[in-house]
Design a protein around this motif. Structure first.
Motif, PDB file in Angstrom:
ATOM      1  N   UNK A  91       0.809  -1.161  -0.085  1.00  0.00           N
ATOM      2  CA  UNK A  91      -0.120  -0.077  -0.211  1.00  0.00           C
ATOM      3  C   UNK A  91       1.007   1.302   0.063  1.00  0.00           C
ATOM      4  N   UNK A  92       0.533   2.270  -0.768  1.00  0.00           N
ATOM      5  CA  UNK A  92       0.743   3.490  -0.434  1.00  0.00           C
ATOM      6  C   UNK A  92      -0.390   4.433  -0.150  1.00  0.00           C
ATOM      7  N   UNK A  93      -0.123   5.193   1.056  1.00  0.00           N
ATOM      8  CA  UNK A  93      -1.295   5.901   1.456  1.00  0.00           C
ATOM      9  C   UNK A  93      -0.747   7.452   1.478  1.00  0.00           C
ATOM     10  N   UNK A  96       5.205   6.788  -0.454  1.00  0.00           N
ATOM     11  CA  UNK A  96       5.325   8.028  -1.083  1.00  0.00           C
ATOM     12  C   UNK A  96       5.400   7.563  -2.556  1.00  0.00           C
ATOM     13  N   UNK A  97       5.105   8.767  -3.183  1.00  0.00           N
ATOM     14  CA  UNK A  97       5.031   8.742  -4.664  1.00  0.00           C
ATOM     15  C   UNK A  97       5.817   9.912  -5.271  1.00  0.00           C
ATOM     16  N   UNK A 116       9.290   5.814  -8.140  1.00  0.00           N
ATOM     17  CA  UNK A 116       9.091   4.775  -9.023  1.00  0.00           C
ATOM     18  C   UNK A 116       9.093   3.418  -8.170  1.00  0.00           C
ATOM     19  N   UNK A 117      10.007   3.660  -7.126  1.00  0.00           N
ATOM     20  CA  UNK A 117      10.336   2.230  -6.290  1.00  0.00           C
ATOM     21  C   UNK A 117       8.949   1.935  -5.645  1.00  0.00           C
ATOM     22  N   UNK A 118       8.072   2.710  -5.534  1.00  0.00           N
ATOM     23  CA  UNK A 118       6.808   2.459  -4.924  1.00  0.00           C
ATOM     24  C   UNK A 118       5.984   1.657  -5.983  1.00  0.00           C
ATOM     25  N   UNK A 119       6.266   1.616  -7.302  1.00  0.00           N
ATOM     26  CA  UNK A 119       5.620   0.842  -8.090  1.00  0.00           C
ATOM     27  C   UNK A 119       6.446  -0.315  -8.693  1.00  0.00           C
ATOM     28  N   UNK A 120       7.546  -0.601  -7.845  1.00  0.00           N
ATOM     29  CA  UNK A 120       8.270  -1.827  -8.419  1.00  0.00           C
ATOM     30  C   UNK A 120       8.555  -2.784  -7.058  1.00  0.00           C
TER      31      UNK A 120
END
Ligand code: NAD
Length: 504
Positions: free
Chosen positions: A274-276, A484-485, A491-495
């Motif tokens: 999760x990213x919140x 975070x984003x 980009x790390x949060x999508x990989x």
């Protein structure tokens, strides 16, 4: 194609009555840009889909009903997840340059269809032409940032016998759940980052502002393979179902802290990533050496941008005692000069509150301050109907424990506070469960940076009001979020990170 027969609980102000998909006329800058079918279709597997139930929202300037749009149900979600899982098998191995090229085409398509999206976004959010243009320009920036970035492998260690490499494969199917204040840019920043990293994404806009995001998803149909980028129009329950769905690997959520807690709780059931990105209670700290007149004007802009409906809008202003009175007068003057955009055609950053629910929250905070005898230096009077307009308010030094200091107002109320010592103001600013952003204003940037580094927040703007950038990692500390984003780090949060340990 599945269709749900579930009954949905729509938020107040969102009409669930049945109807057809009308043609509508959209006005941009006072010009009729033509008649075309309004957005509102859910996009599943490159097909525009109409659901069993319909919803509509209202124009916050007039409270007039906007367009009907189908509400996705559980079966639509299942179909979208299935399509995304299938698409992921090939999208993840498409070379990153090709994924970036798709994003560049998406940006060009948005630019080409700008007037159409502009009309829809302005109507549903209540934003002026100026604010709407800012949101579309920012949306283009976030797409183009991702169209030119990726995460290459990194060699972490190497000797004669061993090489250790970090690689960044995608996570899988991402569910994006979005808020109403900047509906397009906040959704698209998630979409672009997820896609460039090789994920598939299913986006659910807020039920208060679904139209521009759904229209945007339609623009993407010709660019991405089926199942790569899908959009489901839906209420809170569709969001909840996404957080529980075993076929979704990650939820990226932007919204309130209260909902963020529910998202985190549901996501643990399948151990989703999760990213919140949650609510904030950002402060601006004004040091005594500033140019008072110019900074007061800019602080007012930061507080009242989109009428304060911005997660990182300044929600508390702390002014050094040596300049307090001069700053107070300058701020009140700037606030009183704020042009309220009633028509949508004035070049103003200030318009209506986007929905009735938020309007009631803001009015409630004004009433609380009044009943506690706080001094209003501006605003706080009766409002003009029929739109959801609230005149900007300035409140003079309410107590530190008052509701307007403790709560996120997300509206045009500026509480003005006085400070004496650096340690004292830092401690008061940090005395909150939120930790999203802050601003520090000082001619001496060494002082500003020293203060900034002691603030418990994810982003600090020095000598500027809050202007997020696609290059800057954006994260909330404390109860303002998890992860975070944006930016390269985002980009790390999508990989995933996969470590290859190669023995030679
Ligand atoms: P919200 O939490 O009410 O709704 C956000 C989204 O969550 C909507 O799409 C909604 O349908 C969905 N949702 C509601 N209940 C759900 C559930 N149980 N499970 C899954 N999804 C659910 O927030 P909002 O009112 O739309 O947005 C305003 C809030 O968002 C403010 O607090 C603001 O500070 C915050 N915000 C934060 C950022 C950030 O980047 N940190 C940016 C913008 C807004």
């Amino acid at each position: 194609m599945g269709q749900s027969h579930m009954r949905h609980a729509l938020p107040p102000g969102v009409d669930g009555a049945a109807g057809n998909y009308p043609l509508t006329q959209i006005w941009v800058h006072g010009r009729n840009t033509g008649t075309y079918p309004v957005s509102g279709f859910t996009v599943v597997n490159s097909q525009k889909r109409s659901g069993g139930n319909l919803m509509s929202t209202v124009d916050p300037r007039t409270k007039e009903k906007l367009w009907n749009a189908p509400v996705a149900g559980e079966a639509d979600l299942d179909d979208a997840v299935l399509a995304a899982r299938e698409a992921f098998k090939t999208w993840k191995v498409v070379p990153v340059q090709e994924r970036q090229a798709c994003l560049s085409r998406l940006a060009d398509e948005l630019d080409a269809r700008r007037e159409e999206i502009h009309g829809i976004l302005s109507k549903e959010t209540g934003k002026s032409g100026l604010l709407t243009n800012i949101e579309i320009d920012d949306t283009l920036k976030y797409i183009r940032f991702n169209a030119s970035h990726s995460l290459p492998d990194e060699v972490e260690y190497e000797d004669e016998t061993l090489k250790i490499i970090s690689t960044h494969p995608p996570i899988g199917v991402v569910g994006a759940i979005c808020p109403w204040n900047f509906p397009l840019v906040l959704a698209v920043a998630k979409i672009a980052a997820a896609l460039v990293m090789g994920n598939c994404i299913i986006v659910k806009p807020s039920p208060f502002t679904p139209y521009a995001t759904l229209k945007f998803a339609e623009l993407a149909i010709s660019i991405f393979p089926p199942g790569v980028f899908q959009a489901l129009n839906g209420d809170n329950d569709v969001g909840r179902l996404m957080t529980l769905h075993p076929g979704i690997d990650k939820i990226t959520f932007t919204g309130s802290t209260a909902t963020g807690r529910k998202v985190a709780e549901s996501a643990t059931k399948t151990l989703k990533r999760v990213t919140l990105e949650l609510g904030g209670n950002d402060a601006s700290i004004i040091c005594p050496d500033v140019d008072v007149q110019s900074v007061a004007q800019k602080v007012a802009t930061g507080c009242l941008f989109h009428s304060g409906q911005m997660c990182v809008a300044t929600k508390r202003v702390y002014v050094h005692k040596d300049i307090f009175e001069e700053f107070r007068d300058a701020l009140v003057k700037a606030v009183n000069a704020t042009e309220i955009d009633k028509s949508g055609h004035q070049p103003s950053l200030f318009g209506p509150i986007q929905n009735q629910m938020q309007y009631d929250v803001v009015k409630g905070l004004i009433a609380d301050s009044k009943s506690n005898g706080h001094t209003f230096l501006s605003g706080g009077d009766s409002e003009e109907q029929p739109g959801l307009f609230i005149r900007p308010c300035v409140i003079d030094r309410p107590p530190d424990d008052s509701k307007i200091i403790k709560m996120e107002q997300f509206g045009p109320i500026i509480p003005l506070m006085e400070w004496t010592s650096e340690d004292e103001v830092i401690s008061r600013v940090n005395d909150t469960e939120s930790g999203l952003g802050s601003c520090v204003w000082a001619r001496n940037t060494t002082t500003a940076e020293r203060i900034a580094r002691k603030l418990e927040v994810g982003s600090v703007w020095i000598n500027s009001f809050e202007i997020p950038s696609p290059y800057g990692y954006f994260s909330g500390w404390k109860q303002s979020g998890i992860g975070g984003e944006w930016g390269r780090q985002g980009l790390l949060s999508y990989s995933q990170t996969q470590t290859l340990q190669i023995y030679k």
